[in-house]
Design an enzyme around this catalytic site. Structure first.
Site, PDB file in Angstrom:
ATOM      1  N   SER A   1       0.837  -1.202   0.000  1.00  0.00           N
ATOM      2  CA  SER A   1       0.000   0.000   0.000  1.00  0.00           C
ATOM      3  C   SER A   1       0.875   1.256   0.000  1.00  0.00           C
ATOM      4  O   SER A   1       1.904   1.287   0.678  1.00  0.00           O
ATOM      5  CB  SER A   1      -0.883  -0.016   1.249  1.00  0.00           C
ATOM      6  OG  SER A   1      -1.703   1.114   1.296  1.00  0.00           O
TER       7      SER A   1
ATOM      8  N   HIS B   1       0.203   4.463   1.054  1.00  0.00           N
ATOM      9  CA  HIS B   1       0.156   5.498   2.103  1.00  0.00           C
ATOM     10  C   HIS B   1       0.933   5.134   3.360  1.00  0.00           C
ATOM     11  O   HIS B   1       1.032   5.926   4.293  1.00  0.00           O
ATOM     12  CB  HIS B   1      -1.296   5.900   2.422  1.00  0.00           C
ATOM     13  CG  HIS B   1      -2.098   4.913   3.206  1.00  0.00           C
ATOM     14  ND1 HIS B   1      -2.295   5.027   4.554  1.00  0.00           N
ATOM     15  CD2 HIS B   1      -2.745   3.790   2.839  1.00  0.00           C
ATOM     16  CE1 HIS B   1      -3.069   4.032   4.982  1.00  0.00           C
ATOM     17  NE2 HIS B   1      -3.348   3.266   3.953  1.00  0.00           N
TER      18      HIS B   1
ATOM     19  N   THR C   1     -11.487   1.683 -13.976  1.00  0.00           N
ATOM     20  CA  THR C   1     -10.544   2.583 -14.649  1.00  0.00           C
ATOM     21  C   THR C   1      -9.255   2.692 -13.843  1.00  0.00           C
ATOM     22  O   THR C   1      -9.285   2.894 -12.621  1.00  0.00           O
ATOM     23  CB  THR C   1     -11.193   3.977 -14.838  1.00  0.00           C
ATOM     24  OG1 THR C   1     -12.373   3.798 -15.609  1.00  0.00           O
ATOM     25  CG2 THR C   1     -10.254   4.935 -15.543  1.00  0.00           C
TER      26      THR C   1
ATOM     27  N   CYS D   1      -7.644   1.099  11.992  1.00  0.00           N
ATOM     28  CA  CYS D   1      -8.839   0.590  11.302  1.00  0.00           C
ATOM     29  C   CYS D   1      -9.781  -0.098  12.284  1.00  0.00           C
ATOM     30  O   CYS D   1     -10.926  -0.343  11.973  1.00  0.00           O
ATOM     31  CB  CYS D   1      -8.477  -0.434  10.236  1.00  0.00           C
ATOM     32  SG  CYS D   1      -7.063  -0.010   9.269  1.00  0.00           S
TER      33      CYS D   1
END
Ligand code: PMP
Length: 385
Positions: A197, A199, A235, A332
């Site tokens: 990931s 970030h 996309t 999270c």
């Protein structure tokens, strides 16, 4: 502001932000289109796939599938591999919710899902893994570095167990907290699937990737325009991908120096916490107030600490009022009661309640740690009396 919650997310670096804005402003084309400017963007993205394969230690024929982040990568790895209810799927109790909750869902759907516990040092219990592995085990998921304690799992050891007990098993690694921070290669441990990931390494939120080795087949879990080798429709996000590429280049160029900086900061924090613990004993006759969960098996980027008899959340709130930001377990899942990971390591409910997580960026300083310690001392001696 003192930011010590870098395992939750990192401050995006200037270069990655600039690229993100520039691509969105100037090269906003859909890379699936056939005109020249879109094709050139698509070629650049394909080169970046090779960059990530190289950084992970893979081979040119392997694939990188870009996703919206590691939560999606983990979902894709797990549900994309779950095709046979007669086979066994093994997960560790230490996994991030984006893996653990997929495992629970597989179990709900009637798959044979088994969980392995954690050892005292926070690593997965290798004996239990060996015991649970059968010739019918087709999928094992284990994280490289725990987002809660920093414990590093020995992926090569896991692969050796699989070679012995479950030779055709797919091995998925959630490498989010290790990628660009500790040395790791998918090749040496024959990793089939690997989630990363942006970030967590100075990139922006909303972009991640799943590495898929050339020998591994996974099926799509969503339906649409068949982008990303028909495995992940939607996309493609060129600004995110080019900016992720920059963030990865920066952390890998500085991996060793960053590691040394963070190790020094972590050792300094540990020393200061031991001193504070001794002081608490001298002044208030309180013994073993501070338990340092992280150990030699852990990444120096994360330090998990228990303030016995206190609430981690209250300490976090106090520090918040002083503009110091730390974590209480995984961001999270910080609103849930208890902590599956610390529980699996063997800590009791009371101890778990007092847990906090401090996670570093190589740019943090010893002065920041001094301020943190000063405020902790003030809280433990004067406020929480
Ligand atoms: N796995 C681990 C180990 C993590 O620390 C995180 C982020 N907390 C994730 C997965 C989820 O990553 P993302 O935020 O990119 O969905």
């Amino acid at each position: 502001m003192i930011y010590l919650d870098n395992a939750a997310t990192t401050k995006p670096n200037k270069e990655s932000l600039e690229i993100f804005n520039k691509i969105n402003a100037e090269r906003y084309f859909n890379p699936s289109a056939s005109y020249s400017v879109a094709l050139s963007l698509s070629n650049e993205i394909n080169q970046i796939r090779q960059q990530f394969i190289n950084l992970l230690g893979g081979e040119a024929t392997d694939k990188i599938i870009f996703t919206s982040g590691a939560t999606e990568s983990n979902n894709l790895a797990i549900f994309g591999s779950a095709v046979n209810k007669q086979k066994r799927y093994i997960f560790s109790m230490g996994e991030h919710p984006s893996v653990y909750n997929c495992a629970c869902e597989l179990k709900n759907r009637g798959y044979d899902v088994q969980f392995i516990g954690l050892s005292k040092n926070g690593q997965i219990n290798y004996e239990e893994l060996e015991f649970l592995c059968t010739p019918d085990t087709c999928f094992v998921s284990a994280m490289l570095v725990s987002n809660e304690t920093g414990a590093i799992n020995d992926i090569t050891k896991i692969r050796k167990i699989l070679d012995k007990k479950s030779p055709n098993c797919v091995l998925h690694i959630d490498a989010v907290q290790g990628f660009g921070k500790i040395k790791f290669s998918v090749l040496t441990s024959k990793v089939d699937l690997c989630s990363i990931s942006a970030h967590k390494i100075g990139g922006i939120k909303g972009i991640g990737a799943l590495y898929v080795s050339s020998r591994t087949k996974i099926k799509n879990i969503n339906y649409g325009g068949n982008q990303e080798f028909t495995i992940r429709s939607g996309t493609v996000n060129p600004a995110g991908i080019l900016s992720f590429s920059k963030a990865a280049q920066i952390v890998f160029d500085n991996l060793e120096q960053n590691y040394e900086n963070v190790k020094e900061l972590n050792n300094y924090l540990t020393l200061k916490l031991i001193e504070l613990n001794n002081e608490l004993f001298k002044i208030k006759n309180i013994n073993n107030k501070i338990i340092i969960v992280s150990n030699n098996y852990c990444s120096p980027y994360i330090n998990s600490i228990i303030f016995n008899g206190n609430r981690g959340e209250t300490i976090m709130n106090y520090l918040d009022s002083k503009n110091i930001y730390i974590g209480t377990g995984s961001a999270c899942s910080s609103n849930k009661v208890g902590n599956r990971i610390l529980e699996s390591i063997g800590f009791n409910k009371n101890e778990i309640m007092g847990s906090v997580r401090i996670s570093f960026n190589p740019k943090n300083t010893k002065q920041e740690i001094d301020t943190l310690i000063l405020e902790l001392k003030n809280y433990l001696l004067n406020i929480n009396t």
